[in-house]
Design an enzyme around this catalytic site. Sequence first.
Site, PDB file in Angstrom:
ATOM      1  N   ARG A  69     -26.473  26.437 -14.432  1.00  0.00           N
ATOM      2  CA  ARG A  69     -25.414  26.443 -13.407  1.00  0.00           C
ATOM      3  C   ARG A  69     -24.043  26.629 -14.061  1.00  0.00           C
ATOM      4  NH1 ARG A  69     -23.462  24.400  -8.400  1.00  0.00           N
ATOM      5  NH2 ARG A  69     -21.812  22.848  -8.614  1.00  0.00           N
TER       6      ARG A  69
ATOM      7  N   HIS B 135     -17.640  23.242  -5.146  1.00  0.00           N
ATOM      8  CA  HIS B 135     -16.696  22.241  -5.635  1.00  0.00           C
ATOM      9  C   HIS B 135     -15.682  21.887  -4.551  1.00  0.00           C
ATOM     10  CE1 HIS B 135     -17.483  23.568 -10.067  1.00  0.00           C
ATOM     11  NE2 HIS B 135     -18.376  22.710  -9.636  1.00  0.00           N
TER      12      HIS B 135
ATOM     13  N   ARG C 162     -27.679  23.797  -7.865  1.00  0.00           N
ATOM     14  CA  ARG C 162     -28.094  22.609  -8.606  1.00  0.00           C
ATOM     15  C   ARG C 162     -29.616  22.526  -8.593  1.00  0.00           C
ATOM     16  NH1 ARG C 162     -23.690  21.214  -5.383  1.00  0.00           N
ATOM     17  NH2 ARG C 162     -21.846  20.460  -6.526  1.00  0.00           N
TER      18      ARG C 162
ATOM     19  N   TYR D 104     -14.125  25.442 -16.434  1.00  0.00           N
ATOM     20  CA  TYR D 104     -14.776  26.602 -17.038  1.00  0.00           C
ATOM     21  C   TYR D 104     -13.770  27.549 -17.697  1.00  0.00           C
ATOM     22  CZ  TYR D 104     -18.687  24.805 -14.390  1.00  0.00           C
ATOM     23  OH  TYR D 104     -19.659  23.971 -13.881  1.00  0.00           O
TER      24      TYR D 104
ATOM     25  N   LYS E  31     -24.165  18.719  -2.470  1.00  0.00           N
ATOM     26  CA  LYS E  31     -23.425  17.529  -2.857  1.00  0.00           C
ATOM     27  C   LYS E  31     -22.291  17.293  -1.871  1.00  0.00           C
ATOM     28  CE  LYS E  31     -21.466  15.347  -6.976  1.00  0.00           C
ATOM     29  NZ  LYS E  31     -21.124  15.552  -8.411  1.00  0.00           N
TER      30      LYS E  31
ATOM     31  N   HIS F 240     -29.108  22.162 -15.630  1.00  0.00           N
ATOM     32  CA  HIS F 240     -27.712  22.193 -15.180  1.00  0.00           C
ATOM     33  C   HIS F 240     -26.874  23.139 -16.042  1.00  0.00           C
ATOM     34  CE1 HIS F 240     -25.119  20.404 -12.199  1.00  0.00           C
ATOM     35  NE2 HIS F 240     -24.161  20.242 -13.080  1.00  0.00           N
TER      36      HIS F 240
END
Length: 336
Positions: free
Chosen positions: A287, A310, A153, A319, A178, A284
Amino acid sequence: MSYRPKDAVVSDGQGKETRAPGLLERVRECCRVRHYSLRTERAYVDWIRRFVMANGKRHPRDMGAVEVEAFLSRLATQDDVAASTQNQALSALLFLYREVLGIQLPWMESVVRAKRPQKIPTVLSRAEVTRLLALMDGQVALMASLLYGTGMRLMECVRLRVQDVGFDRNEICVRNGKGGKDRRVPLPRRLRERLLEQVERVRILHGQDLAAGAGEVFLPHALARKYPNAGREFCWQYVFPSPRESKDPRSGMTRRHHVDEGVLQRAVKVARDKAGIDKPASCHTLRHSFATHLLESGQDIRTVQELMGHKDVSTTQIYTHVLGRGANGVLSPLDH
């Protein structure tokens, strides 16, 4: 604005009276005790300020479900904010009542969160990524290449420290991503020499700072108290330091912080326009392109999930929609 009741006066036990911290000061203190990021702290303070102002500067203790629901409804109907913005406002108010005021209100649990629409992310083709990176140079080119080459990120990239770049193992350790999680991502071999040169530039700059009596950086989680001299060690320096020192908004100390993320954001936008890319591409997007191109090359989705950081594989599965590997992208066994 710092909301404070008129009678907010306390005694220190020796006959002296002092002002109690205002509401917003208490919000800041609670955020810092819980190690919330400065961005989260500022967002919560801003939403709580707006909530108080929208209700005639009444104290939140004197308000309840009616005012909270009306405030959230106005955000959606009048201000036309996104679902994520409305949910952020709700989170701020939940934090206010639970953590700051210490009030457990059952009705807060029943407040319905806005449902965020599931959108397919913008992804660049390999040719578009090549054109974009070719139109950038210097430090911003290296940073943009890292975003695409590692899937980091934006803030994970600008906060990268020297000790987190493992040249011997060709990997980068992403700290405090995150959700407060650490993870490891591959160090692209094509960027190895450029990263080594960047680290050497940081070493020279750090030496100059030390000679000038400075050279200290911010350390997370009160490590500065446990290791008083660690902030001046080279391993803790940012890989992408700011060209000038600045004052820390929390401690007030003047240090060399990391480079402003806006520098890279603007550089990517300029390169996108020059490359003639007619997509709303941003940092982003690089990414998203990293994850999509990995899946295109046959990498399994669990590995991509781990590299992206994630929590749930369902987040990574978005994706596969970009790839067209849903029902339309699968060849029926009958057709074999």
